[in-house]
Design a protein around this motif. Structure first.
Motif, PDB file in Angstrom:
ATOM      1  N   ARG A 148      34.189  30.457  29.434  1.00  0.00           N
ATOM      2  CA  ARG A 148      35.330  31.146  29.842  1.00  0.00           C
ATOM      3  C   ARG A 148      34.991  32.358  30.381  1.00  0.00           C
ATOM      4  O   ARG A 148      35.303  32.113  31.720  1.00  0.00           O
ATOM      5  CB  ARG A 148      36.275  31.446  28.209  1.00  0.00           C
ATOM      6  CG  ARG A 148      37.561  32.004  29.340  1.00  0.00           C
ATOM      7  CD  ARG A 148      38.865  32.672  28.668  1.00  0.00           C
ATOM      8  NE  ARG A 148      40.249  33.010  29.552  1.00  0.00           N
ATOM      9  CZ  ARG A 148      40.776  33.157  29.222  1.00  0.00           C
ATOM     10  NH1 ARG A 148      41.390  33.272  27.963  1.00  0.00           N
ATOM     11  NH2 ARG A 148      41.935  33.294  29.792  1.00  0.00           N
ATOM     12  N   TYR A 149      33.667  33.243  30.653  1.00  0.00           N
ATOM     13  CA  TYR A 149      33.163  33.895  31.025  1.00  0.00           C
ATOM     14  C   TYR A 149      32.580  32.991  32.452  1.00  0.00           C
ATOM     15  O   TYR A 149      32.929  33.550  33.337  1.00  0.00           O
ATOM     16  CB  TYR A 149      32.186  34.890  30.363  1.00  0.00           C
ATOM     17  CG  TYR A 149      31.755  36.432  30.958  1.00  0.00           C
ATOM     18  CD1 TYR A 149      33.134  37.316  31.727  1.00  0.00           C
ATOM     19  CD2 TYR A 149      30.885  35.433  31.465  1.00  0.00           C
ATOM     20  CE1 TYR A 149      32.080  38.014  32.431  1.00  0.00           C
ATOM     21  CE2 TYR A 149      30.291  36.988  32.623  1.00  0.00           C
ATOM     22  CZ  TYR A 149      30.028  38.252  32.736  1.00  0.00           C
ATOM     23  OH  TYR A 149      30.464  38.821  34.023  1.00  0.00           O
ATOM     24  N   GLU A 157      35.160  31.842  34.537  1.00  0.00           N
ATOM     25  CA  GLU A 157      36.536  32.708  35.645  1.00  0.00           C
ATOM     26  C   GLU A 157      35.898  34.196  36.595  1.00  0.00           C
ATOM     27  O   GLU A 157      36.288  34.613  37.216  1.00  0.00           O
ATOM     28  CB  GLU A 157      37.376  33.211  34.062  1.00  0.00           C
ATOM     29  CG  GLU A 157      37.984  32.134  33.916  1.00  0.00           C
ATOM     30  CD  GLU A 157      39.770  32.207  32.869  1.00  0.00           C
ATOM     31  OE1 GLU A 157      39.755  33.933  32.869  1.00  0.00           O
ATOM     32  OE2 GLU A 157      40.080  31.573  31.743  1.00  0.00           O
ATOM     33  N   ILE A 158      34.301  34.471  35.162  1.00  0.00           N
ATOM     34  CA  ILE A 158      34.062  35.374  36.185  1.00  0.00           C
ATOM     35  C   ILE A 158      32.434  35.323  36.943  1.00  0.00           C
ATOM     36  O   ILE A 158      32.422  35.255  38.167  1.00  0.00           O
ATOM     37  CB  ILE A 158      33.688  36.316  35.024  1.00  0.00           C
ATOM     38  CG1 ILE A 158      35.415  36.457  34.407  1.00  0.00           C
ATOM     39  CG2 ILE A 158      32.887  38.274  35.903  1.00  0.00           C
ATOM     40  CD1 ILE A 158      36.365  36.889  34.807  1.00  0.00           C
ATOM     41  N   SER A 172      33.518  42.886  26.837  1.00  0.00           N
ATOM     42  CA  SER A 172      34.779  43.970  27.692  1.00  0.00           C
ATOM     43  C   SER A 172      35.952  43.097  28.600  1.00  0.00           C
ATOM     44  O   SER A 172      36.998  43.503  28.335  1.00  0.00           O
ATOM     45  CB  SER A 172      34.197  44.637  28.499  1.00  0.00           C
ATOM     46  OG  SER A 172      33.234  46.049  28.610  1.00  0.00           O
ATOM     47  N   VAL A 173      35.573  41.855  28.931  1.00  0.00           N
ATOM     48  CA  VAL A 173      36.671  41.619  29.027  1.00  0.00           C
ATOM     49  C   VAL A 173      37.720  40.566  28.427  1.00  0.00           C
ATOM     50  O   VAL A 173      38.740  39.916  28.696  1.00  0.00           O
ATOM     51  CB  VAL A 173      36.128  40.393  30.522  1.00  0.00           C
ATOM     52  CG1 VAL A 173      37.150  38.761  31.259  1.00  0.00           C
ATOM     53  CG2 VAL A 173      34.754  40.138  31.422  1.00  0.00           C
ATOM     54  N   HIS A 207      29.604  43.366  28.948  1.00  0.00           N
ATOM     55  CA  HIS A 207      30.983  42.764  30.309  1.00  0.00           C
ATOM     56  C   HIS A 207      31.502  41.177  29.501  1.00  0.00           C
ATOM     57  O   HIS A 207      33.200  41.423  29.997  1.00  0.00           O
ATOM     58  CB  HIS A 207      30.060  42.539  31.626  1.00  0.00           C
ATOM     59  CG  HIS A 207      31.080  42.318  32.577  1.00  0.00           C
ATOM     60  ND1 HIS A 207      31.402  41.949  33.535  1.00  0.00           N
ATOM     61  CD2 HIS A 207      32.106  43.706  32.894  1.00  0.00           C
ATOM     62  CE1 HIS A 207      32.765  41.856  34.235  1.00  0.00           C
ATOM     63  NE2 HIS A 207      32.858  43.176  34.438  1.00  0.00           N
ATOM     64  N   LYS A 248      39.785  43.278  27.277  1.00  0.00           N
ATOM     65  CA  LYS A 248      40.847  43.731  28.297  1.00  0.00           C
ATOM     66  C   LYS A 248      42.155  42.795  28.905  1.00  0.00           C
ATOM     67  O   LYS A 248      42.439  43.231  28.819  1.00  0.00           O
ATOM     68  CB  LYS A 248      40.103  44.956  29.504  1.00  0.00           C
ATOM     69  CG  LYS A 248      39.399  45.800  28.742  1.00  0.00           C
ATOM     70  CD  LYS A 248      38.161  46.504  29.630  1.00  0.00           C
ATOM     71  CE  LYS A 248      37.853  47.657  29.610  1.00  0.00           C
ATOM     72  NZ  LYS A 248      36.751  48.259  30.269  1.00  0.00           N
ATOM     73  N   GLU A 249      41.147  41.461  29.126  1.00  0.00           N
ATOM     74  CA  GLU A 249      41.825  40.929  29.467  1.00  0.00           C
ATOM     75  C   GLU A 249      42.620  39.677  28.916  1.00  0.00           C
ATOM     76  O   GLU A 249      43.360  39.337  29.148  1.00  0.00           O
ATOM     77  CB  GLU A 249      41.079  39.896  30.606  1.00  0.00           C
ATOM     78  CG  GLU A 249      40.852  41.175  32.033  1.00  0.00           C
ATOM     79  CD  GLU A 249      40.027  40.462  32.988  1.00  0.00           C
ATOM     80  OE1 GLU A 249      39.842  39.349  33.352  1.00  0.00           O
ATOM     81  OE2 GLU A 249      39.370  41.520  33.945  1.00  0.00           O
ATOM     82  N   TRP A 250      41.651  39.005  27.866  1.00  0.00           N
ATOM     83  CA  TRP A 250      41.966  37.523  27.034  1.00  0.00           C
ATOM     84  C   TRP A 250      42.746  38.156  25.760  1.00  0.00           C
ATOM     85  O   TRP A 250      43.545  37.402  25.036  1.00  0.00           O
ATOM     86  CB  TRP A 250      41.654  36.866  26.957  1.00  0.00           C
ATOM     87  CG  TRP A 250      40.394  36.671  28.147  1.00  0.00           C
ATOM     88  CD1 TRP A 250      40.675  36.660  29.457  1.00  0.00           C
ATOM     89  CD2 TRP A 250      38.697  36.046  28.253  1.00  0.00           C
ATOM     90  NE1 TRP A 250      39.256  35.809  30.206  1.00  0.00           N
ATOM     91  CE2 TRP A 250      38.309  35.487  29.756  1.00  0.00           C
ATOM     92  CE3 TRP A 250      37.803  36.335  27.056  1.00  0.00           C
ATOM     93  CZ2 TRP A 250      36.866  35.322  30.384  1.00  0.00           C
ATOM     94  CZ3 TRP A 250      36.522  35.386  28.436  1.00  0.00           C
ATOM     95  CH2 TRP A 250      36.022  35.166  29.474  1.00  0.00           C
ATOM     96  N   GLN A 251      41.985  39.599  25.541  1.00  0.00           N
ATOM     97  CA  GLN A 251      42.969  39.837  24.382  1.00  0.00           C
ATOM     98  C   GLN A 251      42.812  38.906  23.002  1.00  0.00           C
ATOM     99  O   GLN A 251      42.943  39.313  22.561  1.00  0.00           O
ATOM    100  CB  GLN A 251      44.667  40.285  24.380  1.00  0.00           C
ATOM    101  CG  GLN A 251      44.679  41.343  25.305  1.00  0.00           C
ATOM    102  CD  GLN A 251      46.200  41.795  25.161  1.00  0.00           C
ATOM    103  OE1 GLN A 251      47.089  40.881  24.731  1.00  0.00           O
ATOM    104  NE2 GLN A 251      46.737  42.809  25.836  1.00  0.00           N
ATOM    105  N   TRP A 252      40.915  38.459  23.549  1.00  0.00           N
ATOM    106  CA  TRP A 252      40.593  38.244  21.872  1.00  0.00           C
ATOM    107  C   TRP A 252      39.800  39.604  21.062  1.00  0.00           C
ATOM    108  O   TRP A 252      39.861  38.208  19.698  1.00  0.00           O
ATOM    109  CB  TRP A 252      39.379  36.746  22.390  1.00  0.00           C
ATOM    110  CG  TRP A 252      40.053  36.090  23.311  1.00  0.00           C
ATOM    111  CD1 TRP A 252      41.413  35.650  23.724  1.00  0.00           C
ATOM    112  CD2 TRP A 252      39.329  34.705  24.090  1.00  0.00           C
ATOM    113  NE1 TRP A 252      41.160  34.152  24.180  1.00  0.00           N
ATOM    114  CE2 TRP A 252      40.295  33.576  24.240  1.00  0.00           C
ATOM    115  CE3 TRP A 252      37.910  34.548  23.513  1.00  0.00           C
ATOM    116  CZ2 TRP A 252      40.017  32.444  24.885  1.00  0.00           C
ATOM    117  CZ3 TRP A 252      37.805  33.347  24.465  1.00  0.00           C
ATOM    118  CH2 TRP A 252      38.816  32.286  24.937  1.00  0.00           C
TER     119      TRP A 252
END
Length: 381
Positions: free
Chosen positions: A71-72, A75-76, A147-148, A144, A151-155
């Motif tokens: 996913r990273y 999306e990133i 961290s994503v 990183h 903070k963003e996905w709350q996994w």
């Protein structure tokens, strides 16, 4: 509260179905073969629910490290510069191959630390061990991703990377060319079979630009002076720190770039193609030329040891410091965001600082200004 019900299948095997109901939370259920395990799970889940931890743990159990990395990428990573995407993509491939099958709930600092040590032990192409800085960059890339996910996905509730020790990196190397070494290197570059090596080396020393920045230059990035005696300007749109930077082009470097421009324009109906590279490959014109063999050969012929192309950047900074440039001026020319990287060159500017202090002290405290001692009136006797 937790409710545990004993069940039997057609063969008489027992299982224990647990259901937990707490106000404000959805019901949680699970089945175990052991009543002891059922009780332990119920107690742990109730405690986690009351502490607000359970939902995050369930989410972490639902996703694998491979799923997180994939996913990273989508999306990133795909939004980044192609070279960075390629470099970090290889690092993520390695982490996925080692940890991809684990759920995020199983990802611990100890597990990451084991992988860190394994990565550090992989031999380099030359047979040596990986540098500490390489290991740190690998950890930073994976960090990183985590961290994503937090903070963003709350996994994840927290990143396990925060408890992983990083190797100590020593970036204090400052190797610069002496005047004699510089002259020998430029002479060897001028004799090189690579027609671009001399102008590339001159540009590196004159501007402090990185090799990748120089090799990726296109004619649209260059503004040549319209009148003699002025300076040119290189506009870097893609730098290492992601910021645009303008670099003045002067002296021999300017002369060499103007010479290249004239040669290129002659081949393109009198005008340079703005999309063309300054230093294209002979085989693939839209790819930069490979200067590694020519650089190594020129360095050997010049008799210069323990010197990398990146050290030309250190050479520029050292020359600037010796010429009296301030730390902010050096940082602006080299494109450093902070002054920390510039501090390593501070000792080269001590003569300039000493002369400034001498003038100030002479003006405020009296006495002779050491910078004027050479002009002192001789003793008439």
């Amino acid at each position: 509260m937790a409710t545990i019900r004993e069940r039997k299948d057609a063969q008489g095997n027992k299982s224990y179905h647990v259901q937990i109901r707490l106000k404000g939370f959805p019901p949680q259920t699970r089945t175990f073969d052991s009543k002891t395990l059922a009780k332990q799970w119920a107690a742990q889940v109730e405690a986690d629910l009351r502490a607000g931890r359970y939902i995050q743990r369930v989410e972490a159990e639902r996703h694998t490290v491979r799923e997180m990395i994939d996913r990273y990428r989508k999306e990133i990573l795909l939004t980044r510069k192609p070279q960075r995407e390629a470099d970090q993509g290889r690092v993520l491939d390695w982490w996925s191959s080692r940890l991809g099958a684990y759920s995020l709930a199983e990802l611990t600092p100890a597990l990451i630390g084991t992988c860190r040590d394994e990565f550090a032990s992989i031999p380099t192409p030359s047979g040596g061990l990986r540098a500490a800085a390489t290991v740190v960059r690998s950890l930073a890339t994976f960090s990183h991703v985590l961290s994503v996910a937090v903070k963003e996905w709350q996994w994840l509730e927290t990143s396990p990377m925060s408890k992983v020790a990083k190797p100590r990196v020593n970036n204090e190397r400052v190797r610069h060319l002496s005047d004699d070494e510089r002259d020998r290197l430029l002479a060897a570059a001028a004799r090189s079979a690579n027609r671009y090596l001399y102008v590339i080396v001159v540009t590196a020393i004159s501007t402090g630009m990185r090799r990748s920045e120089i090799l990726s230059l296109r004619w649209r990035d260059i503004s040549l002076p319209k009148q003699k005696g002025s300076y040119g300007l290189i506009l870097l749109n893609r730098t290492k720190n992601g910021e645009r930077r303008g670099v003045p082009l002067t002296g021999v470097a300017l002369q060499e770039v103007e010479r290249l421009n004239a040669i290129h324009a002659d081949k393109h109906t009198g005008r340079a193609d703005p999309d063309a590279l300054l230093f294209p490959s002979d085989r693939v014109p839209d790819q930069p030329i490979n200067i590694h063999p020519a650089w190594d050969s020129a360095r050997r012929h010049a008799g210069i040891e323990d010197f990398r192309f990146h050290d030309l950047r250190h050479t520029t900074a050292s020359y600037l410091a010796m010429g009296g440039a301030t730390a902010p001026e050096i940082a602006e020319i080299l494109g450093h965001r902070t002054l920390n990287m510039v501090k390593r060159y501070a000792h080269f500017g001590k003569d300039h600082i000493a002369s400034v202090l001498a003038r100030v002290n002479a003006a405020r405290l009296g006495g002779s200004d050491s910078s004027k001692d050479d002009q002192a009136t001789p003793d008439p006797t």
